[in-house]
Write a protein that holds these residues in place. Structure first.
Motif, PDB file in Angstrom:
ATOM      1  N   ASP A   9       0.197 -59.756 -12.924  1.00  0.00           N
ATOM      2  CA  ASP A   9      -0.266 -61.093 -13.297  1.00  0.00           C
ATOM      3  C   ASP A   9      -1.067 -61.034 -14.600  1.00  0.00           C
ATOM      4  OD1 ASP A   9      -2.820 -60.227 -12.672  1.00  0.00           O
ATOM      5  OD2 ASP A   9      -3.026 -61.482 -10.893  1.00  0.00           O
ATOM      6  N   VAL A  15       1.596 -57.159  -7.252  1.00  0.00           N
ATOM      7  CA  VAL A  15       1.639 -57.801  -5.928  1.00  0.00           C
ATOM      8  C   VAL A  15       1.976 -56.730  -4.892  1.00  0.00           C
ATOM      9  CG1 VAL A  15       4.061 -58.610  -6.275  1.00  0.00           C
ATOM     10  CG2 VAL A  15       2.604 -59.722  -4.568  1.00  0.00           C
ATOM     11  N   PHE A  64      10.089 -60.080  -1.922  1.00  0.00           N
ATOM     12  CA  PHE A  64       8.754 -59.635  -2.330  1.00  0.00           C
ATOM     13  C   PHE A  64       8.669 -58.101  -2.344  1.00  0.00           C
ATOM     14  CE2 PHE A  64       6.835 -63.887  -1.708  1.00  0.00           C
ATOM     15  CZ  PHE A  64       5.996 -63.897  -2.818  1.00  0.00           C
ATOM     16  N   THR A 268      -4.403 -58.111  -4.756  1.00  0.00           N
ATOM     17  CA  THR A 268      -2.953 -57.957  -4.878  1.00  0.00           C
ATOM     18  C   THR A 268      -2.231 -58.741  -3.778  1.00  0.00           C
ATOM     19  OG1 THR A 268      -3.094 -55.950  -3.537  1.00  0.00           O
ATOM     20  CG2 THR A 268      -3.151 -55.642  -5.918  1.00  0.00           C
ATOM     21  N   VAL A 270      -0.613 -62.050  -1.717  1.00  0.00           N
ATOM     22  CA  VAL A 270       0.078 -63.322  -1.866  1.00  0.00           C
ATOM     23  C   VAL A 270       0.335 -63.839  -0.459  1.00  0.00           C
ATOM     24  CG1 VAL A 270       2.396 -62.260  -1.973  1.00  0.00           C
ATOM     25  CG2 VAL A 270       2.003 -64.495  -3.020  1.00  0.00           C
ATOM     26  N   THR A 280      -0.977 -68.016  -4.351  1.00  0.00           N
ATOM     27  CA  THR A 280      -1.432 -66.771  -4.966  1.00  0.00           C
ATOM     28  C   THR A 280      -2.944 -66.580  -4.833  1.00  0.00           C
ATOM     29  OG1 THR A 280      -1.503 -67.909  -7.089  1.00  0.00           O
ATOM     30  CG2 THR A 280       0.494 -66.628  -6.607  1.00  0.00           C
ATOM     31  N   ASP A 308       8.819 -64.051  -9.364  1.00  0.00           N
ATOM     32  CA  ASP A 308       8.371 -63.187 -10.463  1.00  0.00           C
ATOM     33  C   ASP A 308       7.574 -63.999 -11.495  1.00  0.00           C
ATOM     34  OD1 ASP A 308       9.215 -60.386 -11.898  1.00  0.00           O
ATOM     35  OD2 ASP A 308       9.116 -62.028 -13.357  1.00  0.00           O
ATOM     36  N   TRP A 311       4.155 -65.026 -10.164  1.00  0.00           N
ATOM     37  CA  TRP A 311       3.184 -63.923 -10.171  1.00  0.00           C
ATOM     38  C   TRP A 311       2.723 -63.608 -11.596  1.00  0.00           C
ATOM     39  CZ3 TRP A 311       0.396 -62.385  -6.234  1.00  0.00           C
ATOM     40  CH2 TRP A 311      -0.476 -61.330  -6.465  1.00  0.00           C
ATOM     41  N   ARG A 312       3.656 -63.578 -12.531  1.00  0.00           N
ATOM     42  CA  ARG A 312       3.260 -63.247 -13.919  1.00  0.00           C
ATOM     43  C   ARG A 312       2.280 -64.268 -14.481  1.00  0.00           C
ATOM     44  NH1 ARG A 312       6.505 -58.988 -15.899  1.00  0.00           N
ATOM     45  NH2 ARG A 312       8.320 -58.738 -14.567  1.00  0.00           N
ATOM     46  N   ARG A 314       0.011 -65.829 -12.737  1.00  0.00           N
ATOM     47  CA  ARG A 314      -1.165 -65.936 -11.870  1.00  0.00           C
ATOM     48  C   ARG A 314      -2.449 -65.594 -12.629  1.00  0.00           C
ATOM     49  NH1 ARG A 314      -3.439 -61.606  -8.085  1.00  0.00           N
ATOM     50  NH2 ARG A 314      -4.107 -62.631  -6.172  1.00  0.00           N
TER      51      ARG A 314
END
Ligand code: SAM
Length: 340
Positions: A9, A15, A64, A268, A270, A280, A308, A311-312, A314
């Motif tokens: 993130d 994650v 995931f 880490t 979710v 998140t 993806d 998460w990036r 976040r």
């Protein structure tokens, strides 16, 4: 950076832990989590169709795992209320790359279900227990549920190998501070690990006030006065609980100080809601819906790219920026919906 193709993130956090809430229903009405006045007989819980099926949950979990998750935890609501949840455990246990498959429960049905869960592939359980005396415990669970049955569930789970069992106790000022020493006394020397949790400002229905929080430092002081302890190193970087061991060798306890010593920097985790949204942060107001794309035919690649990207992007670190002012602002997801 995580390994190839595994996202990090905006704070470089990968994650690793997926918490799957399988139901928003519970048979307890803990005053700090599902107060009766709000979660009464007219409350609109999710319908069966609204919840992800076990096949859908397993599919999301596998995606995931491909992105870096290696720990799965089932939660709720009360996860043991969902019909044949052992089937889901069995399906998740088959996913290659899952190192730890656990479940958090109030233990009301644990004595009955521990064995099928173990056979299905569950590794461990975490049990919530906020006091050892019925008067306090029943006042907190508001469902007239006795301590004895929780202890029976813990005993059965331990006997069939669902340990080491962690026992989570939320400590609230003026409600159950005495439970710190009581629980420590009871579980010392058993191999079970009690973790004392600061009361958090999750959701918007429990009327949380900073004054209701017993800081972890105060809990340790109370414990240390009766059973001397010393801090020990974490089991792995980013472990949520701060560990302490009894000086007389009777085992260890943990402190989860998410209010006074936040640990967002190493978060880490979710969360997947029962109706298929990913969150998140425990303190998020909104999630990202996966159910609609799943049910309209999205491929694994498409779902993977969606997750993806979430998460990036976040940037959550709510507990680090919380103040007594911010807590009263905005929507936050309920703990009974998203799980602990
Ligand atoms: N029903 C299961 C159980 O009792 O463990 C799983 C769900 S429950 C929401 C998960 C955990 O969240 C419980 O240990 C509960 O005590 C904790 N919890 C709920 N509200 C909380 C709050 N405001 N602060 C800290 N912990 C909380």
């Amino acid at each position: 950076m995580g390994p190839v193709n595994q996202p990090v993130d905006t704070f470089n956090r990968p994650v690793r832990d997926l918490r799957i809430s399988v139901t928003d229903r519970c048979n307890f009405r803990c005053t700090y989590c599902m107060p009766k006045e709000i979660f009464g007989s007219d409350y609109a819980f999710l319908t069966r169709d609204e919840k992800l099926s076990y096949e859908e949950i397993t599919r999301v979990a596998s995606i995931f795992v491909g992105l870096g998750v290696n720990k799965l935890r089932l939660t709720g609501g009360e996860p043991l209320l969902r019909r044949e949840v052992d089937k889901l455990v069995g399906m998740l246990a088959e996913i290659p790359g899952v190192d730890d498959l656990t479940l958090t429960t109030n233990a009301s049905l644990l004595a009955r279900k521990a064995e099928v869960l173990r056979e299905a592939g569950l590794d461990r359980v975490t049990v919530s227990l906020d006091a050892l005396d019925d008067e306090t415990f029943k006042r907190m669970n508001d469902a007239d549920f006795p301590v004895e049955q929780v202890l029976e569930g813990i005993g059965v789970a331990a006997d069939i190998g669902l340990g080491p069992i962690k026992i989570n106790a939320v400590i609230q000022r003026g409600v159950n501070e005495h439970a710190v020493v009581d629980l420590a006394r009871h579980f010392r020397g058993t191999g079970h690990i009690v973790r004392f949790i600061e009361y958090m400002d999750v959701g918007t229905t429990n009327g949380w006030r900073l004054d209701d929080v017993v800081p972890a430092a105060e809990m340790i002081e109370a414990l240390n006065a009766v059973f001397p302890v010393e801090p020990i190193a974490p089991n792995y970087p980013g472990e949520v609980a701060r560990r302490y061991r009894y000086l007389d060798g009777a085992g260890e306890v943990g402190l989860i100080a998410s209010v006074t010593q936040p640990f967002c920097g190493s978060c880490t985790r979710v969360r997947l809601s029962p109706d298929g949204s990913i969150f998140t942060c425990l303190f998020a107001g909104t999630g990202t819906d996966l159910k609609e794309p799943i049910r309209s035919g999205a491929s694994d690649e498409e779902l993977g790219s969606l997750i993806d990207a979430v998460w990036r992007n976040r940037s959550d670190r709510y507990s680090e920026i919380r103040s007594s002012q911010t807590v009263s602002i905005g929507q936050r997801v309920e703990m009974s919906y998203i799980g602990g």
